[in-house]
Design an enzyme around this catalytic site. Structure first.
Site, PDB file in Angstrom:
ATOM      1  N   GLU A 104      -2.928   6.286   7.078  1.00  0.00           N
ATOM      2  CA  GLU A 104      -4.320   6.704   7.279  1.00  0.00           C
ATOM      3  C   GLU A 104      -5.169   5.559   7.812  1.00  0.00           C
ATOM      4  OE1 GLU A 104      -5.817   8.511   3.681  1.00  0.00           O
ATOM      5  OE2 GLU A 104      -4.632  10.328   4.005  1.00  0.00           O
ATOM      6  N   GLU A 135       0.553  14.761   4.860  1.00  0.00           N
ATOM      7  CA  GLU A 135       0.019  14.657   3.496  1.00  0.00           C
ATOM      8  C   GLU A 135      -1.105  15.658   3.293  1.00  0.00           C
ATOM      9  OE1 GLU A 135      -0.819  10.582   1.937  1.00  0.00           O
ATOM     10  OE2 GLU A 135      -2.615  11.503   1.089  1.00  0.00           O
TER      11      GLU A 135
HETATM   12  C1  IDC Z   1      -3.967   7.901  -4.227  1.00  0.00           C
HETATM   13  C2  IDC Z   1      -3.142   8.140  -5.483  1.00  0.00           C
HETATM   14  C3  IDC Z   1      -3.779   7.388  -6.628  1.00  0.00           C
HETATM   15  C4  IDC Z   1      -3.942   5.927  -6.257  1.00  0.00           C
HETATM   16  C5  IDC Z   1      -4.682   5.770  -4.936  1.00  0.00           C
HETATM   17  C6  IDC Z   1      -4.687   4.328  -4.475  1.00  0.00           C
HETATM   18  O1  IDC Z   1      -3.068   9.520  -5.728  1.00  0.00           O
HETATM   19  O2  IDC Z   1      -2.971   7.528  -7.792  1.00  0.00           O
HETATM   20  O3  IDC Z   1      -4.667   5.282  -7.281  1.00  0.00           O
HETATM   21  O4  IDC Z   1      -4.064   6.530  -3.943  1.00  0.00           O
HETATM   22  O5  IDC Z   1      -5.825   4.029  -3.810  1.00  0.00           O
HETATM   23  C7  IDC Z   1      -4.848   9.668   0.453  1.00  0.00           C
HETATM   24  C8  IDC Z   1      -3.847   8.572   0.490  1.00  0.00           C
HETATM   25  C9  IDC Z   1      -3.099   8.456  -0.816  1.00  0.00           C
HETATM   26  C10 IDC Z   1      -4.010   8.731  -1.999  1.00  0.00           C
HETATM   27  C11 IDC Z   1      -4.478  10.189  -1.901  1.00  0.00           C
HETATM   28  C12 IDC Z   1      -5.336  10.651  -3.073  1.00  0.00           C
HETATM   29  O6  IDC Z   1      -2.943   8.663   1.569  1.00  0.00           O
HETATM   30  O7  IDC Z   1      -2.540   7.172  -0.911  1.00  0.00           O
HETATM   31  O8  IDC Z   1      -3.280   8.542  -3.162  1.00  0.00           O
HETATM   32  N1  IDC Z   1      -5.173  10.360  -0.645  1.00  0.00           N
HETATM   33  O9  IDC Z   1      -6.480   9.874  -3.193  1.00  0.00           O
HETATM   34  N2  IDC Z   1      -5.575  10.109   1.462  1.00  0.00           N
HETATM   35  C13 IDC Z   1      -6.409  11.048   1.020  1.00  0.00           C
HETATM   36  C14 IDC Z   1      -6.174  11.232  -0.327  1.00  0.00           C
END
Ligand code: IDC
Length: 360
Positions: A181, A277
């Site tokens: 991302e 995702e």
């Molecule tokens: C989130 C995980 C969370 C962690 C965080 C880190 O669910 O446990 O603490 O990242 O910053 C994304 C990202 C993905 C995120 C997810 C939800 O690719 O890494 O995971 N998310 O926030 N993009 C949109 C949402």
């Protein structure tokens, strides 16, 4: 006399071989695919490629990946689920045909932030092997997030993907996702990064699908209605089998508001979009989940045969996790061991597989 002894010995030897052979051949087989002689996803569909805006299988038929993403393979809430029994459960019980191995680059001892590179690569090798043994497709995801601009780590990324592409150049089931991302940088910069990394991958692996992350956390352009990716007539020049990622979270107002039109617009322009995702929660990964919007999204994606991967296979106490936070098991989960999101996604994936029948 001598001849008879020899014959006896030979017969005994043959008998022993026969016994060993039968023992191996009739061993109880727990593999549903082998037992029912159903071919695995990769055995059925072979090497994938991009045709216009669509992903197609080796026979040139439109093909949809229904996948699950791990949480970070470097996190304690992610790595236990990189195991063969877990992937097999997803394949046989959930109707999943692909997994995504998310390797953070920055967060929590990521690849470029103090994590053991060798251990992380090893974790990828294991995950790829399990998926390959099970005949599933697998995404190797360079999971940039807080590091925003992928150019920050371009040297590491080139080294990493060179190693991967060299190792996997003969396999048919590998998908390279080169930047999860991108954020805080525009499409021009992402393209500069992508052309460098794709060049390295193509040096070894001429055909594998490569997924390019798009600006503003993979929303096909900057916030709102902007469509920089689709509006660029020649996103990444000179390479085949390139896809562009769109990520959505079904309980995030702006995603439901803007992203369906951006998806349709990109596809109309012949851009191959893949949802590497999505989550049922808000973009934070937590809070409420929306079954209504997730359902709408999946119907929309199914109609267009767009592939999707749900975030995430984890028991972390957040609503996007597919396992209940009380669940300690790392495979063969019962319905009661799944979270609300997990139960919903499993039902949806199974239904989709059933609806597709032999095309699944
Ligand atoms: C989130 C995980 C969370 C962690 C965080 C880190 O669910 O446990 O603490 O990242 O910053 C994304 C990202 C993905 C995120 C997810 C939800 O690719 O890494 O995971 N998310 O926030 N993009 C949109 C949402």
């Amino acid at each position: 006399m001598k001849g008879r002894k020899l014959r006896h010995r030979l017969t005994a030897l043959l008998l022993a071989f026969a016994m060993i052979f039968t023992a191996v051949a009739v061993q109880p087989n727990c593999d549903a695919f082998a037992a029912t002689k159903v071919k695995t996803p990769v055995a059925t569909h072979g090497r994938l490629s991009v045709k216009g805006a669509d992903l197609v299988d080796a026979k040139g038929k439109k093909f949809q990946l229904r996948g699950i993403s791990t949480h970070g393979i470097n996190w304690d809430v992610g790595y236990p689920y990189v195991n063969k029994a877990a992937f097999k459960t997803l394949r046989d019980d959930w109707g999943v045909n692909a997994v995504r191995l998310a390797m953070y680059t920055s967060e929590y001892n990521g690849y470029c932030a103090g994590g053991s590179k060798a251990a992380l690569r090893n974790q990828i090798y294991k995950g790829v092997k399990y998926a390959t043994d099970l005949g599933m497709y697998v995404i190797i995801d360079w999971h940039i997030l807080s590091d925003g601009n992928p150019m920050t780590q371009v040297a590491e990324a080139r080294r990493f993907f060179a190693t991967m592409a060299k190792k996997y150049k003969k396999q048919k089931n590998i998908i390279y996702e080169i930047c999860n991302e991108p954020n805080g940088c525009d499409w021009k910069i992402v393209k500069r990064y992508a052309s460098q990394v794709i060049k390295v991958i193509r040096k070894y692996d001429k055909k594998a699908i490569v997924v390019v992350g798009t600006p503003t956390w993979s929303q096909l352009g900057s916030d709102g209605t902007h469509n920089e990716v689709a509006d660029n007539p020649n996103p990444i020049k000179g390479y085949k089998n390139i896809m562009y990622s769109l990520h959505f979270y079904a309980n995030e107002w702006s995603h439901n508001q803007y992203l369906p039109a951006k998806l349709a617009y990109a596809r109309k322009k012949g851009i191959a979009v893949i949802v590497t995702e999505f989550g049922m929660s808000a973009a934070s990964g937590d809070g409420g989940i929306s079954k209504a919007y997730t359902g709408k999204w999946l119907t929309r994606l199914n109609k267009a045969n767009v592939s999707y991967f749900c975030w995430s296979l984890s028991n972390k106490n957040e609503s996007c996790s597919l396992l209940s936070s009380k669940t300690k098991k790392t495979s063969r989960w019962k319905t009661t061991e799944l979270s609300a999101a997990g139960r919903y996604i499993r039902a949806k994936y199974r239904a989709r597989k059933k609806a597709l029948g032999s095309r699944a």
